[in-house]
Motif scaffolding. Structure first.
Motif, mmCIF file in Angstrom:
data_model
loop_
_atom_site.group_PDB
_atom_site.id
_atom_site.type_symbol
_atom_site.label_atom_id
_atom_site.label_comp_id
_atom_site.label_asym_id
_atom_site.label_seq_id
_atom_site.Cartn_x
_atom_site.Cartn_y
_atom_site.Cartn_z
ATOM 1 N N ASP A 16 0.848 -1.196 0.000
ATOM 2 C CA ASP A 16 0.000 0.000 0.000
ATOM 3 C C ASP A 16 0.885 1.248 0.000
ATOM 4 O OD1 ASP A 16 -2.270 1.475 -0.005
ATOM 5 O OD2 ASP A 16 -3.009 0.804 1.946
ATOM 6 N N TRP A 17 0.249 2.394 -0.196
ATOM 7 C CA TRP A 17 0.996 3.658 -0.167
ATOM 8 C C TRP A 17 0.949 4.249 1.218
ATOM 9 C CZ3 TRP A 17 3.662 4.057 -4.415
ATOM 10 C CH2 TRP A 17 3.144 3.526 -5.602
ATOM 11 N N THR A 18 2.011 4.960 1.593
ATOM 12 C CA THR A 18 1.998 5.691 2.863
ATOM 13 C C THR A 18 2.795 6.975 2.691
ATOM 14 O OG1 THR A 18 2.390 5.542 5.243
ATOM 15 C CG2 THR A 18 4.038 4.502 3.835
ATOM 16 N N ALA A 19 2.259 8.059 3.219
ATOM 17 C CA ALA A 19 2.924 9.369 3.066
ATOM 18 C C ALA A 19 3.985 9.563 4.136
ATOM 19 C CB ALA A 19 1.886 10.477 3.153
ATOM 20 N N LEU A 20 5.130 10.102 3.741
ATOM 21 C CA LEU A 20 6.189 10.471 4.682
ATOM 22 C C LEU A 20 6.280 11.989 4.744
ATOM 23 C CD1 LEU A 20 9.001 7.955 3.603
ATOM 24 C CD2 LEU A 20 7.161 7.600 5.265
ATOM 25 N N THR A 21 6.942 12.504 5.783
ATOM 26 C CA THR A 21 7.015 13.966 5.951
ATOM 27 C C THR A 21 7.967 14.609 4.943
ATOM 28 O OG1 THR A 21 8.860 13.795 7.507
ATOM 29 C CG2 THR A 21 6.619 13.719 8.429
ATOM 30 N N GLY A 22 8.907 13.844 4.443
ATOM 31 C CA GLY A 22 9.894 14.425 3.535
ATOM 32 C C GLY A 22 11.161 14.849 4.237
ATOM 33 N N VAL A 23 11.191 14.734 5.560
ATOM 34 C CA VAL A 23 12.389 15.073 6.334
ATOM 35 C C VAL A 23 13.325 13.872 6.335
ATOM 36 C CG1 VAL A 23 13.260 15.649 8.631
ATOM 37 C CG2 VAL A 23 11.168 16.718 7.770
ATOM 38 N N ALA A 24 14.615 14.139 6.160
ATOM 39 C CA ALA A 24 15.558 13.021 6.052
ATOM 40 C C ALA A 24 16.897 13.376 6.690
ATOM 41 C CB ALA A 24 15.769 12.667 4.577
ATOM 42 N N ASP A 25 17.608 12.351 7.155
ATOM 43 C CA ASP A 25 18.948 12.496 7.746
ATOM 44 C C ASP A 25 20.004 11.953 6.789
ATOM 45 O OD1 ASP A 25 17.989 13.508 10.190
ATOM 46 O OD2 ASP A 25 17.548 11.474 10.885
ATOM 47 N N VAL A 26 21.124 12.654 6.715
ATOM 48 C CA VAL A 26 22.247 12.176 5.901
ATOM 49 C C VAL A 26 22.908 10.985 6.594
ATOM 50 C CG1 VAL A 26 24.540 12.745 4.994
ATOM 51 C CG2 VAL A 26 22.706 14.455 4.927
ATOM 52 N N VAL A 27 23.093 9.898 5.842
ATOM 53 C CA VAL A 27 23.819 8.727 6.369
ATOM 54 C C VAL A 27 25.228 8.689 5.776
ATOM 55 C CG1 VAL A 27 23.829 6.202 6.563
ATOM 56 C CG2 VAL A 27 21.661 7.465 6.694
ATOM 57 N N HIS A 28 25.331 8.822 4.460
ATOM 58 C CA HIS A 28 26.626 8.932 3.786
ATOM 59 C C HIS A 28 26.495 10.004 2.716
ATOM 60 C CE1 HIS A 28 28.159 5.358 5.742
ATOM 61 N NE2 HIS A 28 27.111 4.660 5.344
ATOM 62 N N ARG A 29 27.544 10.798 2.604
ATOM 63 C CA ARG A 29 27.488 11.911 1.658
ATOM 64 C C ARG A 29 28.782 11.966 0.860
ATOM 65 N NH1 ARG A 29 26.641 18.410 2.744
ATOM 66 N NH2 ARG A 29 27.851 19.046 0.932
ATOM 67 N N THR A 30 28.661 12.183 -0.447
ATOM 68 C CA THR A 30 29.847 12.314 -1.294
ATOM 69 C C THR A 30 29.789 13.640 -2.042
ATOM 70 O OG1 THR A 30 31.156 11.299 -3.052
ATOM 71 C CG2 THR A 30 28.778 11.020 -3.208
ATOM 72 N N ASP A 31 30.945 14.283 -2.118
ATOM 73 C CA ASP A 31 31.012 15.601 -2.755
ATOM 74 C C ASP A 31 31.979 15.580 -3.928
ATOM 75 O OD1 ASP A 31 29.407 17.301 -0.822
ATOM 76 O OD2 ASP A 31 30.838 16.340 0.536
ATOM 77 N N GLY A 32 31.530 16.120 -5.041
ATOM 78 C CA GLY A 32 32.395 16.278 -6.203
ATOM 79 C C GLY A 32 32.693 17.732 -6.436
#
Lengths: 387, 129
Positions: free
Chosen positions: B56-72
């Motif tokens: 089924d579908w479920t709505a999320l708030t859209g808020v998220a935490d960075v777990v791994h980040r890569t920068d170019g």
């Protein structure tokens, strides 16, 4: 266990960025002829052609198997093209093994080729490679391969304590091995400092941590022993060839830093070959990025503690398990469809004692070849044995 | 020889149309497996954990935490954990100069497809600190 599928012969072109005006049709024609000569066979002896090519976007040629059968003097053979992302060449070899083992064909030409470097601008190739992941989500977000591998490497580093200098050591060593390989794209004499000072592409990866885009072709001929001419030189045969997949989306994996699909694939291959990982004498693994080599070795169970073994020199040419003496993708190069075919050919020639390039300290009896597409999403592992 | 091909695709989203329709509005619609309860974002039709098609579908708030980040040099990407989801999500960062470790899904200002997150310090009850 597979017991009667032999590498009859093979050939590979130089892997590099072509500037001589030659085309993938020329490279294919050359390696097919050289492979036939190497096997002591004629074109008329071949009854099936399996072509590996990752993308029509590179060649701008749909239905390439029919075209290349025609171009290579193999008109009349059964032909098909197979694809499995970065593993396309190895997938094609697996299809060839299946043809021979099942009796569908007597002698199969497996031909891998890709003009990955010279046909398109690098930025366009990068955009195409982004579609190797989930195109509807990751691909359209524009995430490039290096960034994906970087995030996977970061997860691996967080779990294991690996550092970028562990990766850089591999980037240096594989390029050093490539200096002995006359077909290699990047036979570089570089230092750890060179790797660290090369531009950051996607942290932690610098430019010299990345394998190049290459042009090139490779071919192997597979057959049963009874269908091959008697030669004085040794031949090698397949003991196992296995496949396994992982979730396409990196974020759905329990540990984005662990190549669990490759681990499953290797487990199947060891079981099929009836060998244990500690029996492997030599490995050619898929080092699309320096850190990916460590991640691959971990998944392939090729040392109890891969990071410790790496730091102790266990994967050096004179170590317990020599890895990527060809230079791997980092040094030899990566014309995608040809990559897996060349890996198989390299392992076969090392086993047969006729490899031109960096040699292991001890003559190998069993060699493992590992290739994948995506981020170890579609995996192939083969185990070959000296005759 | 030189040859140029310009291709203009129109791709039907099929069973994932609700997910893509939600994204158009910057809404975050995940899939929830009614078999094992796993919540997956981006959404999927078959549960990746238990294989159930009862989703089924479920709505999320859209808020998220960075777990791994890569920068170019010019772009940054991250694996992020959206609040309420059991999986991680690959996103592009709209404001890569930010060192914040939380953010919110947003549409790209030019309407580019894909998943984009604007980093910001977000705490419960006070979205933008």
């Amino acid at each position: 266990m597979i017991n009667d599928v032999w590498v009859a012969g093979g050939a590979m072109s130089p892997f590099n960025r072509r500037k001589d005006g030659s085309s993938f049709r020329d490279w294919a024609r050359a390696v097919v002829k050289e492979a036939l000569d190497d096997a002591g066979l004629e074109a008329s002896d071949i009854d099936a052609l399996i072509v590996a090519s990752e993308s029509d976007f590179f060649t701008l040629q749909l239905n390439p198997a029919a075209l290349l059968a025609d171009e290579c003097g193999l008109t009349g053979v059964a032909a098909k093209r197979v694809e499995g992302g970065g593993a396309s060449g190895h997938v094609a070899v697996q299809a060839g093994v299946a043809y021979i083992a099942s009796g569908l064909a007597r002698r199969v030409m497996v031909l891998g080729m890709e003009p990955s470097a010279s046909h398109l601008a690098g930025v366009d190739v990068g955009a195409l490679y982004a579609l190797s992941f989930d195109a509807w989500t990751d691909g359209m977000t524009g995430v490039d391969s290096t960034s994906f591998y970087a995030m996977s490497a970061l997860a691996y580093m967080a779990r294991t304590g690996a550092r970028h200098d562990d990766f850089a050591r591999i980037a240096v060593r594989n390029r050093a091995h490539a200096q002995h390989n006359p077909t290699a794209h990047l036979p570089l004499d570089i230092s750890l400092a060179d790797v660290v000072s090369s531009p950051v592409v996607a942290s932690p990866y610098h430019r010299l941590d990345c394998s190049p885009l290459s042009d090139g072709a490779a071919a192997v001929i597979l057959a049963r022993e009874a269908d091959l001419p008697k030669l004085t030189r040794p031949r090698s045969r397949f003991r196992a060839t296995a496949g396994a997949t992982d979730t396409v989306r990196l974020g759905e994996r329990a540990d984005p830093g662990f190549f669990s699909g490759k681990h499953l694939c290797a487990t199947r291959a060891y079981k099929m070959a009836d060998v244990t990982p500690d029996q492997i004498d030599l490995a050619e693994v898929y080092d699309s990025y320096s850190g990916a080599q460590l991640q691959a070795l971990e998944a392939l169970i090729l040392a109890p503690n891969v990071l410790h073994a790496e730091r102790a020199g266990g994967f050096d040419a004179d170590g317990a398990l020599p890895v990527n003496l060809s230079g791997g993708l980092l040094g030899q190069g990566a014309p995608v469809g040809a990559t897996g075919v060349a890996q198989i050919l390299t392992a076969a020639r090392q086993l047969e004692g006729r490899y031109v390039g960096k040699q292991p300290a001890h003559i190998p009896c069993l060699a493992l070849v590992d290739t994948h597409g995506g981020i170890a999403t579609l995996n192939c592992v083969s185990i070959l044995e000296a005759s | 020889m030189k040859h140029q091909v310009n291709l203009d695709y129109t791709i039907a989203e099929g069973g994932l149309k609700p997910y893509f329709d939600a994204l158009e509005k910057s809404d975050v619609l995940a899939s929830k497996c009614l078999g094992c309860g796993r919540i997956t974002f981006p959404a999927r039709i078959i549960c990746g954990a238990c294989g159930s098609g009862d989703v089924d579908w479920t709505a999320l708030t859209g808020v998220a935490d960075v777990v791994h980040r890569t920068d170019g040099a010019t772009r940054s990407f991250a694996l992020m954990k959206f609040a309420g989801a059991d999986t991680l999500t690959t996103v592009a960062l709209l404001n890569p100069r930010s060192c914040a470790t939380t953010g919110r899904l947003k549409r790209h200002v030019d309407g580019l497809p894909g998943l984009w997150v604007e980093l910001d310090e977000i705490t419960e009850g006070n979205d933008h600190v």
